[in-house]
Design an enzyme around this catalytic site. Structure first.
Site, PDB file in Angstrom:
ATOM      1  N   LYS A  10       0.818  -1.216   0.000  1.00  0.00           N
ATOM      2  CA  LYS A  10       0.000   0.000   0.000  1.00  0.00           C
ATOM      3  C   LYS A  10       0.858   1.275   0.000  1.00  0.00           C
ATOM      4  O   LYS A  10       2.070   1.220   0.229  1.00  0.00           O
ATOM      5  CB  LYS A  10      -0.942  -0.046   1.209  1.00  0.00           C
ATOM      6  CG  LYS A  10      -1.954  -1.214   1.142  1.00  0.00           C
ATOM      7  CD  LYS A  10      -2.996  -1.098   2.245  1.00  0.00           C
ATOM      8  CE  LYS A  10      -3.979  -2.263   2.192  1.00  0.00           C
ATOM      9  NZ  LYS A  10      -5.089  -2.067   3.168  1.00  0.00           N
ATOM     10  N   TYR A  50     -12.406  -2.382  -4.128  1.00  0.00           N
ATOM     11  CA  TYR A  50     -12.937  -2.549  -2.773  1.00  0.00           C
ATOM     12  C   TYR A  50     -14.468  -2.493  -2.721  1.00  0.00           C
ATOM     13  O   TYR A  50     -15.031  -2.190  -1.656  1.00  0.00           O
ATOM     14  CB  TYR A  50     -12.347  -1.486  -1.850  1.00  0.00           C
ATOM     15  CG  TYR A  50     -10.927  -1.792  -1.378  1.00  0.00           C
ATOM     16  CD1 TYR A  50     -10.660  -2.926  -0.606  1.00  0.00           C
ATOM     17  CD2 TYR A  50      -9.862  -0.947  -1.673  1.00  0.00           C
ATOM     18  CE1 TYR A  50      -9.373  -3.203  -0.153  1.00  0.00           C
ATOM     19  CE2 TYR A  50      -8.574  -1.209  -1.224  1.00  0.00           C
ATOM     20  CZ  TYR A  50      -8.343  -2.341  -0.458  1.00  0.00           C
ATOM     21  OH  TYR A  50      -7.069  -2.613   0.003  1.00  0.00           O
ATOM     22  N   PHE A  58     -15.748   3.080   6.757  1.00  0.00           N
ATOM     23  CA  PHE A  58     -14.375   3.465   6.430  1.00  0.00           C
ATOM     24  C   PHE A  58     -14.109   3.518   4.930  1.00  0.00           C
ATOM     25  O   PHE A  58     -12.973   3.784   4.506  1.00  0.00           O
ATOM     26  CB  PHE A  58     -13.380   2.508   7.114  1.00  0.00           C
ATOM     27  CG  PHE A  58     -13.559   1.047   6.761  1.00  0.00           C
ATOM     28  CD1 PHE A  58     -13.038   0.507   5.585  1.00  0.00           C
ATOM     29  CD2 PHE A  58     -14.266   0.202   7.612  1.00  0.00           C
ATOM     30  CE1 PHE A  58     -13.200  -0.831   5.263  1.00  0.00           C
ATOM     31  CE2 PHE A  58     -14.435  -1.148   7.293  1.00  0.00           C
ATOM     32  CZ  PHE A  58     -13.896  -1.656   6.118  1.00  0.00           C
ATOM     33  N   ARG A  86      -1.581 -14.751   4.230  1.00  0.00           N
ATOM     34  CA  ARG A  86      -2.277 -14.085   5.344  1.00  0.00           C
ATOM     35  C   ARG A  86      -1.532 -14.284   6.663  1.00  0.00           C
ATOM     36  O   ARG A  86      -1.514 -13.388   7.513  1.00  0.00           O
ATOM     37  CB  ARG A  86      -3.726 -14.566   5.429  1.00  0.00           C
ATOM     38  CG  ARG A  86      -4.557 -13.993   4.279  1.00  0.00           C
ATOM     39  CD  ARG A  86      -5.993 -14.453   4.333  1.00  0.00           C
ATOM     40  NE  ARG A  86      -6.789 -13.772   5.357  1.00  0.00           N
ATOM     41  CZ  ARG A  86      -7.282 -12.536   5.224  1.00  0.00           C
ATOM     42  NH1 ARG A  86      -7.048 -11.827   4.135  1.00  0.00           N
ATOM     43  NH2 ARG A  86      -8.021 -12.017   6.188  1.00  0.00           N
ATOM     44  N   THR A  92      -5.378  -7.574  10.370  1.00  0.00           N
ATOM     45  CA  THR A  92      -5.666  -6.334   9.631  1.00  0.00           C
ATOM     46  C   THR A  92      -5.219  -5.105  10.418  1.00  0.00           C
ATOM     47  O   THR A  92      -4.643  -4.172   9.856  1.00  0.00           O
ATOM     48  CB  THR A  92      -7.182  -6.235   9.344  1.00  0.00           C
ATOM     49  OG1 THR A  92      -7.574  -7.416   8.638  1.00  0.00           O
ATOM     50  CG2 THR A  92      -7.516  -5.020   8.500  1.00  0.00           C
ATOM     51  N   ARG A 103       2.519  -6.665   8.951  1.00  0.00           N
ATOM     52  CA  ARG A 103       1.800  -5.504   9.494  1.00  0.00           C
ATOM     53  C   ARG A 103       2.351  -5.072  10.842  1.00  0.00           C
ATOM     54  O   ARG A 103       2.421  -3.866  11.144  1.00  0.00           O
ATOM     55  CB  ARG A 103       0.302  -5.783   9.545  1.00  0.00           C
ATOM     56  CG  ARG A 103      -0.331  -5.724   8.131  1.00  0.00           C
ATOM     57  CD  ARG A 103      -1.734  -6.180   8.157  1.00  0.00           C
ATOM     58  NE  ARG A 103      -2.419  -6.073   6.880  1.00  0.00           N
ATOM     59  CZ  ARG A 103      -3.344  -6.941   6.474  1.00  0.00           C
ATOM     60  NH1 ARG A 103      -3.669  -7.974   7.229  1.00  0.00           N
ATOM     61  NH2 ARG A 103      -3.947  -6.769   5.317  1.00  0.00           N
ATOM     62  N   ASN A 113      -2.233   0.123   6.697  1.00  0.00           N
ATOM     63  CA  ASN A 113      -1.735  -1.149   7.231  1.00  0.00           C
ATOM     64  C   ASN A 113      -0.771  -1.883   6.305  1.00  0.00           C
ATOM     65  O   ASN A 113      -0.669  -3.107   6.362  1.00  0.00           O
ATOM     66  CB  ASN A 113      -2.905  -2.030   7.692  1.00  0.00           C
ATOM     67  CG  ASN A 113      -3.784  -2.505   6.560  1.00  0.00           C
ATOM     68  OD1 ASN A 113      -3.665  -2.048   5.423  1.00  0.00           O
ATOM     69  ND2 ASN A 113      -4.669  -3.447   6.851  1.00  0.00           N
ATOM     70  N   HIS A 116      -2.091  -5.622   1.621  1.00  0.00           N
ATOM     71  CA  HIS A 116      -3.372  -6.338   1.491  1.00  0.00           C
ATOM     72  C   HIS A 116      -3.088  -7.741   0.991  1.00  0.00           C
ATOM     73  O   HIS A 116      -2.174  -7.944   0.197  1.00  0.00           O
ATOM     74  CB  HIS A 116      -4.278  -5.624   0.485  1.00  0.00           C
ATOM     75  CG  HIS A 116      -5.420  -6.466  -0.009  1.00  0.00           C
ATOM     76  ND1 HIS A 116      -6.588  -6.611   0.698  1.00  0.00           N
ATOM     77  CD2 HIS A 116      -5.552  -7.246  -1.120  1.00  0.00           C
ATOM     78  CE1 HIS A 116      -7.397  -7.433   0.029  1.00  0.00           C
ATOM     79  NE2 HIS A 116      -6.804  -7.834  -1.074  1.00  0.00           N
ATOM     80  N   GLU A 127      -9.248 -10.792  -7.715  1.00  0.00           N
ATOM     81  CA  GLU A 127      -8.298  -9.695  -7.498  1.00  0.00           C
ATOM     82  C   GLU A 127      -7.109  -9.763  -8.461  1.00  0.00           C
ATOM     83  O   GLU A 127      -6.665  -8.731  -8.975  1.00  0.00           O
ATOM     84  CB  GLU A 127      -7.847  -9.697  -6.038  1.00  0.00           C
ATOM     85  CG  GLU A 127      -8.996  -9.327  -5.096  1.00  0.00           C
ATOM     86  CD  GLU A 127      -8.655  -9.433  -3.623  1.00  0.00           C
ATOM     87  OE1 GLU A 127      -9.548  -9.156  -2.802  1.00  0.00           O
ATOM     88  OE2 GLU A 127      -7.502  -9.790  -3.276  1.00  0.00           O
TER      89      GLU A 127
HETATM   90  P1  CMP Z   1      -7.500  -4.582   3.320  1.00  0.00           P
HETATM   91  O1  CMP Z   1      -7.061  -5.991   3.468  1.00  0.00           O
HETATM   92  O2  CMP Z   1      -6.843  -3.817   2.225  1.00  0.00           O
HETATM   93  O3  CMP Z   1      -9.088  -4.551   3.084  1.00  0.00           O
HETATM   94  C1  CMP Z   1      -9.867  -3.409   3.395  1.00  0.00           C
HETATM   95  C2  CMP Z   1      -9.122  -2.405   4.217  1.00  0.00           C
HETATM   96  O4  CMP Z   1      -9.936  -1.484   4.910  1.00  0.00           O
HETATM   97  C3  CMP Z   1      -8.340  -3.116   5.286  1.00  0.00           C
HETATM   98  O5  CMP Z   1      -7.254  -3.807   4.698  1.00  0.00           O
HETATM   99  C4  CMP Z   1      -7.991  -1.958   6.222  1.00  0.00           C
HETATM  100  O6  CMP Z   1      -6.801  -1.288   5.830  1.00  0.00           O
HETATM  101  C5  CMP Z   1      -9.151  -0.972   6.013  1.00  0.00           C
HETATM  102  N1  CMP Z   1     -10.001  -0.838   7.205  1.00  0.00           N
HETATM  103  C6  CMP Z   1     -10.198   0.301   7.900  1.00  0.00           C
HETATM  104  N2  CMP Z   1     -11.020   0.080   8.937  1.00  0.00           N
HETATM  105  C7  CMP Z   1     -11.363  -1.229   8.900  1.00  0.00           C
HETATM  106  C8  CMP Z   1     -12.187  -2.065   9.720  1.00  0.00           C
HETATM  107  N3  CMP Z   1     -12.843  -1.597  10.785  1.00  0.00           N
HETATM  108  N4  CMP Z   1     -12.275  -3.385   9.377  1.00  0.00           N
HETATM  109  C9  CMP Z   1     -11.647  -3.877   8.299  1.00  0.00           C
HETATM  110  N5  CMP Z   1     -10.838  -3.134   7.492  1.00  0.00           N
HETATM  111  C10 CMP Z   1     -10.692  -1.824   7.791  1.00  0.00           C
END
Ligand code: CMP
Length: 142
Positions: A10, A50, A58, A86, A92, A103, A113, A116, A127
Site C-alpha cells: 500500500k 474494494y 471506512f 495471510r 488487519t 503488518r 496497514n 493487502h 483480485e
Molecule cells: P484490506 O485488506 O486492504 O481490506 C480493506 C481495508 O480497509 C483493510 O485492509 C484496512 O486497511 C481498512 N479498514 C479500515 N477500517 C477497517 C475495519 N474496521 N475493518 C476492516 N478493514 C478496515
C-alpha cells in the site's frame, strides 16, 4: 495444493521504501512473485477493487488512502498461498498483528496497514484478474 493469491503493497509502505523488505518476506515464506507492477490507482479503480466494502463507514477513507500514492500489486504462487500469505501479513489491525508479521513490522494503523492479501481462493482469482491479464502471469516451473 499450489494456489495463487493477490498482494498489494500500500501507499504507506511504498512511501517508506519498504517494497524490497516486504518482497523478501514473501520469498522467505516460499511465495513466488509471478507478476508485479507499480500503479497509482484512480478513484474509480480503488472503488471497484474494494466494492465489497462500499457500505462500510471506512470506505471513503480507504479509497482516499489507496489513491494517495503509488502501490505495488503482485500475484503470488505457492503451496497453500492464500493462507500462507495471510499468516505472514498478520491481523488487519497492526495493533493486533503477531510479532514478526508484515503488518506488525511495517504498518502504523488499521487504515494505513502496509499491505493487502486476498482472503480466499475465490477473491484471489477476482483480485489477480482485476490487475493482471493472463499474459502478464508467469507461472514458475522451477
Ligand atoms: P484490506 O485488506 O486492504 O481490506 C480493506 C481495508 O480497509 C483493510 O485492509 C484496512 O486497511 C481498512 N479498514 C479500515 N477500517 C477497517 C475495519 N474496521 N475493518 C476492516 N478493514 C478496515
Amino acid at each position: 495444493a499450489i494456489e495463487r493469491t493477490f498482494s498489494i503493497i500500500k501507499p504507506d509502505a511504498v512511501a517508506k521504501n519498504n517494497i524490497g523488505a516486504i518482497y523478501n518476506r514473501f520469498e522467505t515464506a516460499g511465495l513466488k512473485i509471478i507478476a508485479s507492477k507499480m500503479v497509482h490507482l484512480s478513484k474509480e479503480q480503488a472503488e471497484g477493487f474494494y466494492a465489497e466494502h462500499s457500505e462500510r463507514p471506512f470506505f471513503g477513507a480507504l479509497v482516499a488512502f489507496m489513491t494517495s500514492g503509488p502501490i505495488m500489486v503482485q500475484a503470488l504462487e505457492g503451496e497453500n498461498a492464500v493462507l500462507a500469505h495471510r499468516d505472514i501479513l498478520g491481523a488487519t489491525d497492526p495493533a493486533d498483528a503477531a510479532s514478526g508479521t508484515i503488518r506488525a513490522d511495517f504498518a502504523e494503523s488499521i487504515d494505513e496497514n502496509a499491505a493487502h492479501g486476498s482472503d480466499s481462493v475465490a477473491s484471489a482469482e477476482r483480485e489477480v484478474a482485476y490487475f493482471f491479464s493472463t499474459e502478464e502471469l508467469c507461472p514458475r516451473t522451477r
